[in-house]
Write a protein that holds these residues in place. Structure first.
Motif, short mmCIF file in Angstrom:
data_model
loop_
_atom_site.label_atom_id
_atom_site.label_comp_id
_atom_site.label_asym_id
_atom_site.label_seq_id
_atom_site.Cartn_x
_atom_site.Cartn_y
_atom_site.Cartn_z
N ASP A 169 0.84 -1.20 0.00
CA ASP A 169 0.00 0.00 0.00
C ASP A 169 0.87 1.25 0.00
O ASP A 169 0.54 2.25 -0.62
CB ASP A 169 -0.89 0.04 1.27
N ILE A 172 1.85 2.60 -3.39
CA ILE A 172 0.85 3.39 -4.11
C ILE A 172 0.71 4.78 -3.51
O ILE A 172 0.61 5.77 -4.23
CB ILE A 172 -0.48 2.63 -4.12
N PHE A 173 0.72 4.88 -2.18
CA PHE A 173 0.65 6.19 -1.56
C PHE A 173 1.88 7.01 -1.91
O PHE A 173 1.81 8.21 -2.14
CB PHE A 173 0.53 6.08 -0.04
N ILE A 257 -5.94 8.59 8.14
CA ILE A 257 -7.02 7.85 7.49
C ILE A 257 -7.70 6.93 8.49
O ILE A 257 -8.93 6.85 8.55
CB ILE A 257 -6.48 7.02 6.30
N SER A 260 -9.94 8.96 10.67
CA SER A 260 -11.19 9.40 10.06
C SER A 260 -12.14 8.22 9.84
O SER A 260 -13.36 8.37 9.93
CB SER A 260 -10.91 10.17 8.76
N MET A 261 -11.58 7.03 9.63
CA MET A 261 -12.45 5.84 9.50
C MET A 261 -13.14 5.54 10.81
O MET A 261 -14.32 5.19 10.84
CB MET A 261 -11.62 4.61 9.06
N ARG A 264 -15.95 7.84 11.23
CA ARG A 264 -17.04 7.46 10.33
C ARG A 264 -17.83 6.29 10.92
O ARG A 264 -19.05 6.24 10.86
CB ARG A 264 -16.43 7.07 8.97
N VAL A 265 -17.08 5.33 11.50
CA VAL A 265 -17.74 4.17 12.11
C VAL A 265 -18.68 4.62 13.21
O VAL A 265 -19.81 4.16 13.32
CB VAL A 265 -16.67 3.18 12.65
N VAL B 96 -6.73 0.83 -2.89
CA VAL B 96 -6.05 0.63 -1.61
C VAL B 96 -6.91 1.13 -0.46
O VAL B 96 -7.09 0.46 0.55
CB VAL B 96 -4.69 1.37 -1.62
N LEU B 97 -7.46 2.36 -0.64
CA LEU B 97 -8.26 2.94 0.44
C LEU B 97 -9.49 2.11 0.70
O LEU B 97 -9.88 1.89 1.86
CB LEU B 97 -8.66 4.37 0.06
N ARG B 99 -9.92 -1.10 0.15
CA ARG B 99 -9.57 -2.37 0.80
C ARG B 99 -9.33 -2.15 2.29
O ARG B 99 -9.75 -2.93 3.14
CB ARG B 99 -8.32 -2.95 0.12
N ARG B 100 -8.59 -1.05 2.61
CA ARG B 100 -8.30 -0.76 4.02
C ARG B 100 -9.59 -0.52 4.80
O ARG B 100 -9.77 -1.03 5.89
CB ARG B 100 -7.44 0.49 4.12
N PHE B 101 -10.48 0.27 4.19
CA PHE B 101 -11.72 0.62 4.87
C PHE B 101 -12.58 -0.63 5.07
O PHE B 101 -13.16 -0.82 6.15
CB PHE B 101 -12.47 1.68 4.06
N PHE B 104 -11.23 -2.67 7.83
CA PHE B 104 -11.51 -1.97 9.08
C PHE B 104 -12.93 -2.27 9.55
O PHE B 104 -13.17 -2.60 10.71
CB PHE B 104 -11.36 -0.46 8.81
N LEU B 105 -13.90 -2.15 8.62
CA LEU B 105 -15.30 -2.39 8.97
C LEU B 105 -15.53 -3.85 9.30
O LEU B 105 -16.23 -4.18 10.26
CB LEU B 105 -16.20 -1.98 7.80
N GLU B 156 -16.42 8.47 2.31
CA GLU B 156 -15.21 8.24 3.10
C GLU B 156 -14.00 8.06 2.21
O GLU B 156 -12.92 8.60 2.47
CB GLU B 156 -15.41 7.00 3.99
#
Lengths: 297, 185
Positions: A169, A172-173, A257, A260-261, A264-265, B96-97, B99-101, B104-105, B156
């Motif tokens: 990852d 890519i970032f 990130i 912020s997730m 959001r949760v 990528v984002l 997949r990560r999210f 996470f969920l 998100e």
């Protein structure tokens, strides 16, 4: 902190405490710095009132070619010891009674790592100025799986970093980040030229290194302005922290990130809870005969 | 983008409202067991043959697709509904984002009650709604929740993308500006 500090804060603080207190306490601090560098700050067991500051880097042997010992002696003078502590590469010995109680002094000690790693860069830049530089590629393997390369080209210098990404990852970032560097560079006059590639090494390194999915290459072209004595030290500082600067901001981004997730949760759970029914028989508070109240949690 | 989004979500909403008509139904194959039938239909024998499934308990699966990537699979049965969502991933960064999210969920699936820990093959995230959930929660609110969940995933991911780009630009600017300054040591 946008740009990482060039000095080691732990070493600076320890030296400051020791000098200010005159060595009242015995210290023995081993701390790590970026790029696999280890510092050892300790009270000299043989002589009280003396402080030893030692450094060990992976590439010290390679750095000797660039006169690292002479440069350190030029900066630190008599503090520099001829024989470093065992398993370390260079040692400074500070007489706590005679040491100046000045922030500049503490900072100078804390910049030991920077001065050690700066040797190849300063050597190359000086040679470019004197026009005695050979257009060979110099490799300094300062980390286990990463190196930086210097290539003098006339009055410029090309500096290439090879960066090993453990997490795909990150690759890519980092593309996003390095693209931002390439874009911002156009707006800022006087900045070095930046280019990057993933997996495929740049032309200068072709044949020398193996292509790998996890390797990225960043190339800086440093112009005469950057190598000029007036700006040289600043350039060295920044180039030495570049790789760590990039990784630091990458990790900060990932942390942001994740944060912020999480927010959001929380927001989504609130929506879900609205769906839950409340039953009329679900009273939370009931009064008992004795006048007391029973609260159901 | 929003021109096709509203009809897409309305269609999903209508289909879900129709599919989430659930009642308690004990397992026909195993005594005293009560399984979500939509999950049970995927079970296979140890030697790879599918178990005898009770096809009379299943509704026809429906796929509502906005485009090749964004689609919703709704599998219904008598006591449970499985909703699988495919999320829009326009570029590498979004992949990528996303997949990560989703991971996470998925790790917090218990908190979400109706979320499935692992997504169904070919989709990014899945929900499992059973009759017990509907006994505890209002059906129209559950449907609302799923629609809003889909919208919040999109927002998100685009927000995270902005974060990354903003930080990249900021750190690049600071670094490059520093190279134009004199001094040092």
């Amino acid at each position: 902190m946008i740009i990482l500090e060039f000095h080691n804060r732990i070493v600076e603080n320890t030296v400051r405490e020791q000098v200010m207190s005159g060595g009242a306490d015995i210290v023995d601090v081993t701390c790590a710095d970026f790029d696999g560098v280890t510092f050892h700050v300790s009270s000299d067991p043989a002589a009280p009132g003396f402080l030893l500051v030692s450094i060990s880097t992976r590439c010290f042997y390679a750095l000797q070619e660039y006169g690292v010992n002479e440069r350190l002696r030029a900066i630190y003078g008599e503090l520099m010891q001829a024989e470093p502590e065992s398993s370390y590469d260079a040692t400074l010995r500070i007489d706590l009674a005679k040491a100046p109680k000045a922030p500049g002094f503490f900072r100078k000690i804390a910049m030991l790592k920077r001065h050690v790693l700066a040797a190849p860069l300063l050597d190359t830049f000086e040679k470019i100025e004197k026009k005695t530089a050979k257009p060979d590629l110099l490799e300094i393997r300062y980390r286990d799986d990463e190196a930086f390369y210097l290539k003098p080209e006339g009055d410029r210098c090309v500096m290439i970093f090879s960066i090993h990404f453990r997490d795909m990852d990150d690759v890519i970032f980092s593309k996003v980040f390095l693209q931002a560097y390439a874009d911002e560079r156009k707006n800022i006059r006087g900045s070095p030229a930046v280019s990057f590639s993933q997996k495929e090494p740049p032309l200068e390194l072709q044949g020398l290194v193996q292509a790998s999915e996890e390797q990225g290459y960043v190339q800086f072209v440093l112009f005469p302005d950057h190598l000029h004595p007036q700006r040289r030290q600043n350039t060295v500082n920044l180039m030495l922290t570049f790789r760590n600067h990039l990784m630091y901001h990458l990790k900060c981004t990932k942390a942001a990130i994740a944060h912020s997730m999480r927010e959001r949760v929380k927001a989504i759970i609130v929506i879900l809870n609205r769906a839950k029914q409340s039953f009329p028989g679900d009273a939370k508070e009931k009064k008992k005969f004795g006048g007391k109240t029973f609260v159901r949690k | 983008m929003s021109q096709t989004l509203a009809p897409y979500l309305n269609c999903v909403r209508a289909t879900l409202t129709a599919a989430i008509c659930l009642q308690n139904f004990g397992s026909q194959l195993v005594e005293r067991h009560n399984k979500p039938e939509v999950e049970a239909k995927d079970h296979v024998d140890p030697d790879g043959k599918p178990k005898m499934t009770s096809r009379e308990l299943m509704l026809h699966s429906v796929v509502i697709a906005r485009n090749k990537q964004e689609r919703v699979l709704i599998e219904g049965s008598i006591n449970s509904v499985r909703v699988s969502v495919g999320v829009k991933q326009a570029d590498e960064q979004e992949v990528v984002l996303c997949r990560r999210f989703m991971r996470f969920l998925g790790q917090r699936a218990e908190k979400f009650v109706v979320l499935r820990r692992k997504a169904v093959e070919g989709y990014d995230i899945s929900f499992l709604i059973t009759n017990t959930h509907i006994e505890d929660m209002y059906k129209h609110k559950v449907v609302d929740f799923i629609i809003q969940f889909m919208e919040s995933i999109d927002s998100e991911i685009s927000q995270s993308k902005l974060h990354v780009n903003a930080r990249a630009r900021y750190s690049a600017k600071a670094f490059l500006e520093a190279t134009t300054r004199d001094g040092g040591q």
